[in-house]
Design an enzyme around this catalytic site. Structure first.
Site, PDB file in Angstrom:
ATOM      1  N   GLY A  60       2.065   4.619   1.043  1.00  0.00           N
ATOM      2  CA  GLY A  60       0.953   5.052   0.223  1.00  0.00           C
ATOM      3  C   GLY A  60      -0.048   3.937   0.121  1.00  0.00           C
TER       4      GLY A  60
ATOM      5  N   THR B 140      -1.132  -1.193  -2.119  1.00  0.00           N
ATOM      6  CA  THR B 140      -0.366  -0.548  -1.069  1.00  0.00           C
ATOM      7  C   THR B 140       1.086  -0.417  -1.510  1.00  0.00           C
ATOM      8  OG1 THR B 140      -1.790  -1.811   0.371  1.00  0.00           O
ATOM      9  CG2 THR B 140       0.012  -0.660   1.404  1.00  0.00           C
ATOM     10  N   VAL B 141       1.718   0.682  -1.141  1.00  0.00           N
ATOM     11  CA  VAL B 141       3.130   0.861  -1.438  1.00  0.00           C
ATOM     12  C   VAL B 141       3.914   0.871  -0.136  1.00  0.00           C
ATOM     13  CG1 VAL B 141       4.835   2.294  -2.575  1.00  0.00           C
ATOM     14  CG2 VAL B 141       2.499   2.308  -3.386  1.00  0.00           C
TER      15      VAL B 141
ATOM     16  N   GLY C 163      -3.625   3.125  -2.091  1.00  0.00           N
ATOM     17  CA  GLY C 163      -4.561   3.606  -3.081  1.00  0.00           C
ATOM     18  C   GLY C 163      -5.678   2.611  -3.233  1.00  0.00           C
TER      19      GLY C 163
ATOM     20  N   ASP D 195      -2.942   8.070 -17.001  1.00  0.00           N
ATOM     21  CA  ASP D 195      -3.425   8.577 -15.714  1.00  0.00           C
ATOM     22  C   ASP D 195      -2.502   9.691 -15.229  1.00  0.00           C
ATOM     23  OD1 ASP D 195      -5.146   8.819 -13.639  1.00  0.00           O
ATOM     24  OD2 ASP D 195      -4.435   7.077 -12.527  1.00  0.00           O
TER      25      ASP D 195
ATOM     26  N   GLN E  69      -6.129   0.552  -5.409  1.00  0.00           N
ATOM     27  CA  GLN E  69      -5.762  -0.739  -5.937  1.00  0.00           C
ATOM     28  C   GLN E  69      -4.600  -1.405  -5.224  1.00  0.00           C
ATOM     29  OE1 GLN E  69      -6.250   1.728  -8.719  1.00  0.00           O
ATOM     30  NE2 GLN E  69      -7.399   0.577 -10.210  1.00  0.00           N
TER      31      GLN E  69
ATOM     32  N   LYS F 130       5.485  -2.046  -4.529  1.00  0.00           N
ATOM     33  CA  LYS F 130       4.035  -2.044  -4.708  1.00  0.00           C
ATOM     34  C   LYS F 130       3.473  -3.434  -4.559  1.00  0.00           C
ATOM     35  CE  LYS F 130       3.201   1.469  -8.172  1.00  0.00           C
ATOM     36  NZ  LYS F 130       2.657   1.665  -9.504  1.00  0.00           N
TER      37      LYS F 130
END
Ligand SMILES: *[C@@H]1O[C@H](CO)[C@@H](O)[C@H](O)[C@H]1NC(C)=O
Ligand SMILES: *[C@@H]1O[C@H](CO)[C@@H](O)[C@H](O)[C@H]1NC(C)=O
Ligand SMILES: *[C@@H]1O[C@H](CO)[C@@H](O)[C@H](O)[C@H]1NC(C)=O
Ligand SMILES: *[C@@H]1O[C@H](CO)[C@@H](O)[C@H](O)[C@H]1NC(C)=O
Ligand SMILES: *[C@@H]1O[C@H](CO)[C@@H](O)[C@H](O)[C@H]1NC(C)=O
Ligand SMILES: *[C@@H]1O[C@H](CO)[C@@H](O)[C@H](O)[C@H]1NC(C)=O
Ligand SMILES: *[C@@H]1O[C@H](CO)[C@@H](O)[C@H](O)[C@H]1NC(C)=O
Ligand SMILES: *[C@@H]1O[C@H](CO)[C@@H](O)[C@H](O)[C@H]1NC(C)=O
Ligand SMILES: *[C@@H]1O[C@H](CO)[C@@H](O)[C@H](O)[C@H]1NC(C)=O
Ligand SMILES: *[C@@H]1O[C@H](CO)[C@@H](O)[C@H](O)[C@H]1NC(C)=O
Length: 746
Positions: free
Chosen positions: A426, A432-433, A428, A544, A430, A447
């Site tokens: 993933g 990376t995963v 995003g 969120d 902010q 993360k």
């Protein structure tokens, strides 16, 4: 290998990674007020403009968006708008004054006037010019500003096209001049000396117009072809208020939002707002200016071995793994650790054994020093990242539950195959995963954030600590963290089956998304959020909640993820005031306006997820009509008109128990109430959903449910233990206390 020689001053971060942010990423930051439309036809309408009074700054900035000839026409005052820019301009189309002759006979009107009725707009002096085209033409521009008037003009006379130069407007066939500032009222006239008799063959008309600079480039053709053109684009300036920045800065009428600055207009009456450097967005909205992630744009830290790191308002470069900084040339360069060794080796071989021997010793020494400084650096990061504080906290934990593991950087490097690209699951805004396998065989999601944010150490550590204490079957578990690297790494349990957002859109034969499944998932989510809200010593707000933050495990049970933005708050506070975080489409409009995040803001976001479960629609979609772009508005509107069943997901319509569906829809409607106080609490939501499922199971009758829902009783035990049970409450007062979180407040 650690990060050797990282130059940067690493600041603090509290990051969020959105595991699957595809949907959200496509939506840029909002330009209009929440729940306001932001375009009319294909023209974007940013605040301070708006399509109604509530959506614009004042009545002068209301754009009338009405349909004519099958197209939406944005009208502002008496002008049709074609483009609005946040740099204080908008565009409109202005007529061309023409005087045409056929065989010496006059045929067209030669005078046109415009009075801009809205006082906040003036004809832009910087962006327009007055142009006259013709070979027998004499044109004037008259303007007036209150009681001062202004008149200017030029004449263009020529016998043939011979001396004309394409692209030049300097008197032969074309003349032009700048216009003064601050005009709202003008008249243009165009005349001829000889009724175009001498130039009829190539220039039947004289033309005069105001046009946006850069749009009209004279060429000989225009002497004739402008006859067929009706209008030219013209730019108007708009400003806020009538004073200068100095006049308004301390007044309540000052409209520029956070992270923006004020700019005086060139007439010194009125001002504009502009996002600070490193920020982008709509500066007229309270939180419109958002940090630019410079690292996502054109490659900035583009030298070999450099990596880019985003900071709030700026960015920095650092040396990636395997490289260290070398400042020898006075510039920060990143060189490979190996290459310097290889160079040394070559020199060594090329000279003599003695030298080789010396070099070997140097190498050994070098390695020792390197190891040492690596260790030192790790320690430094560990300290900086709050490791000591966390250690202290863990050891002072009375219950002695070591829920969180402190990993070392080697371990995580190994787990992720040196953060290999193909381990990325993933990415995003902010960070990376990565998917990683720990040495004990456990699969994890690791993360690595690229956002570095000013903040404070205690808060960050407290956050990690609190997250590590959350043990709930519907919350993604934080297993540990690593504080030895430049940016801390967080290790979570791995949840295999993607997000609810994906599940709502993909066919799944093994686990079809039936109505019961939807109800179960909603109950699980509600239970998890309720659990967080009722955490014993301080409630935890998620901040969120969205379908991309709900993960699904092997049995498609919901797991709420991503507490990066959560901030635990002290119990005596009822709200927290912060920068607005969250995702467009799920954002509580009340929070957006007041910046005060309450537990009801989470309820609102949950309401949107509930509607997604009911309808299968995306939270924001451009395929719905303008008014229904935001799912919450679309849903509320449909409910109002009693057309709920038109928008339900086909499966829900077919399989769902009608009564249950209506109950859930009504609950969603209450969650989406614009007034936070009128929304139910997460506790009420959880109980109500549970009740809906129970009535279906026939395990509890309706009266009982009514009772347990409306109770605010003291000293009673409410407990739900059934197959779908998600919490056991030992309720001792109206504010439910869960004695599950054994952490201490710092
Ligand atoms: C908007 O424009 C339409 C057509 O020009 C007009 O009929 C309508 O009255 C206008 N509405 C407002 C609020 O000015
Ligand atoms: C509006 O203007 C901006 C820049 O000033 C430009 O990028 C954009 O394409 C324009 N939009 C339209 C619809 O003309
Ligand atoms: C130009 O045309 C006008 C009316 O169309 C006429 O009155 C005038 O005499 C003409 N002037 C010349 C120089 O032909
Ligand atoms: C606009 O300008 C004309 C002269 O160019 C003048 O007669 C008229 O009064 C002005 N109107 C306003 C509202 O200022
Ligand atoms: C315009 O009128 C205002 C009052 O109506 C007066 O104060 C000002 O001096 C006038 N300006 C000029 C240039 O006449
Ligand atoms: C000027 O431009 C027109 C077309 O726009 C072209 O036909 C003509 O040859 C050009 N003249 C010169 C001198 O370049
Ligand atoms: C205008 O046209 C001329 C020739 O046709 C060309 O050389 C020039 O670059 C053009 N200028 C602009 C601003 O487009
Ligand atoms: C527009 O101008 C009017 C009159 O000067 C003023 O009262 C109003 O505040 C202005 N609007 C804005 C948004 O500045
Ligand atoms: C605004 O207020 C602050 C203190 O409240 C004061 O120091 C500053 O000088 C004021 N600025 C202006 C432009 O009045
Ligand atoms: C490399 O980065 C520098 C700034 O760090 C930037 O000015 C330059 O344009 C970049 N070069 C390329 C090819 O992207």
């Amino acid at each position: 290998m650690g990060f050797f020689g990282i130059l940067m001053q690493v600041t603090w971060w509290v990051g969020v990674i959105i595991l699957s942010e595809l949907a959200a990423a496509a939506i840029s930051s909002p330009i209009a007020l929440p729940n306001c439309l932001d375009r009319c036809g294909n023209v974007k309408i940013p605040y301070p403009f708006g399509l109604s009074e509530g959506c614009s700054i004042d009545p002068n900035f209301v754009v009338n968006c009405s349909q004519s000839f099958g197209q939406f026409q944005p009208i502002l005052g008496n002008l049709r708008v074609t483009n609005i820019s946040l740099q204080g301009q908008f565009e409109t189309m202005m007529d061309i004054a023409k005087d045409c002759y056929e065989q010496g006979v006059h045929s067209l009107s030669t005078r046109l006037s415009l009075l801009i009725t809205t006082v906040n707009f003036t004809v832009s002096s910087a962006q327009n010019k007055f142009v006259v085209v013709g070979c027998d033409t004499d044109a004037y521009l008259y303007g007036s500003q209150q009681n001062e008037s202004y008149r200017t003009g030029c004449a263009s006379v020529c016998e043939s096209t011979r001396y004309m130069v394409n692209g030049s407007c300097s008197g032969v066939g074309c003349c032009e001049f700048d216009i003064p500032i601050g005009f709202r009222n003008f008249t243009i006239t165009s005349r001829s000396f000889d009724n175009h008799t001498k130039v009829q063959s190539f220039n039947p008309c004289g033309y005069a117009f105001i046009s946006k600079k850069g749009t009209f480039n004279f060429s000989v053709d225009f002497l004739r072809s402008l006859q067929d053109k009706e209008k030219m684009p013209m730019v108007l300036d708009w400003v806020i208020g009538t004073g200068t920045c100095e006049d308004v800065h301390n007044k309540s009428s000052y409209v520029c939002g956070g992270d923006s600055t004020c700019i005086d207009s060139n007439t010194k009456s009125g001002y504009r707002c502009k996002c600070k450097d490193g920020y982008d967005g709509n500066p007229y909205l309270p939180h419109g200016c958002q940090d630019i992630n410079e690292c996502e744009g054109p490659k900035l830290c583009n030298l070999t071995g450099q990596g880019c790191i985003n900071r709030i308002g700026s960015y920095g470069c650092f040396c990636i793994e395997g490289y260290h900084s070398d400042r020898t040339a006075g510039v920060d360069l990143c060189v490979t650790n190996q290459s310097s060794l290889q160079v040394n080796l070559l020199i060594g071989l090329g000279t003599s054994f003695g030298a080789l021997f010396l070099i070997t010793i140097t190498l050994v020494l070098f390695n020792v020093i390197k190891k040492r400084s690596e260790t030192k650096l790790k320690k430094k990061f560990f300290k900086k990242n709050g490791g000591l504080l966390l250690q202290q906290q863990l050891s002072s934990n009375e219950n002695n539950v070591q829920n969180i593991k402190l990993f070392n950087s080697k371990e995580l490097e190994k787990a992720t195959d040196h953060f290999s690209e193909n381990r990325i699951i993933g990415k995003g805004g902010q960070g990376t995963v990565f998917k990683g396998m720990l040495s004990d065989g456990r699969i994890t999601a690791i993360k690595k954030c690229n956002t570095v944010q000013e903040g404070n150490i205690e808060q960050f550590i407290n956050e990690i600590f609190i997250l590590s204490q959350i043990i709930h079957r519907n919350v993604v578990k934080l297993i540990g963290c690593c504080l030895e690297t430049a940016v801390p790494l967080l290790v979570y349990e791995f949840i295999p089956n993607g997000t609810l957002f994906q599940y709502l859109r993909e066919e799944n034969e093994e686990f079809p998304l039936t109505w019961d499944m939807r109800l179960r998932i909603s109950i699980e989510i509600a239970g998890a959020i309720f659990y967080l809200h009722s955490a014993a010593s301080s409630p935890i707000y998620h901040r969120d909640i969205k379908s991309t933050n709900i993960l699904l495990d092997e049995k498609y049970r919901a797991k709420v993820a991503d507490f990066g933005t959560s901030k635990s708050i002290a119990i005596n506070q009822t709200h927290v005031t912060t920068l607005v975080h969250g995702t467009f489409g799920y954002l509580d409009p009340e929070y957006f306006q007041t910046s005060q995040f309450t537990e009801k803001s989470d309820v609102y976001s949950f309401g949107v997820v509930l509607v997604e479960l009911l309808t299968g629609e995306k939270p924001v979609s451009s395929t719905r009509s303008e008014a229904g772009r935001s799912l919450s508005i679309y849903f509320l509107h449909t409910m109002e008109e009693n057309h709920l069943f038109d928008i339900l997901d086909d499966r829900v319509k077919k399989e769902g128990d009608k009564e249950e569906v209506i109950k859930v829809a009504n609950l969603a409607k209450r969650c989406l109430h614009l007034n936070g106080r009128k929304r139910p609490t997460m506790r009420e939501v959880a109980i109500e959903l549970q009740g809906i499922q129970k009535t279906f199971d026939g395990q509890q009758n309706y009266e009982e449910l009514q009772f347990s829902r409306s109770e605010e009783i003291e000293h009673s035990n409410v407990s739900f233990t059934s197959t779908g049970s998600f919490f056991e409450i030992a309720s001792t007062s109206s504010s439910t206390v869960l004695p599950l979180l054994p952490f201490k407040k710092i």
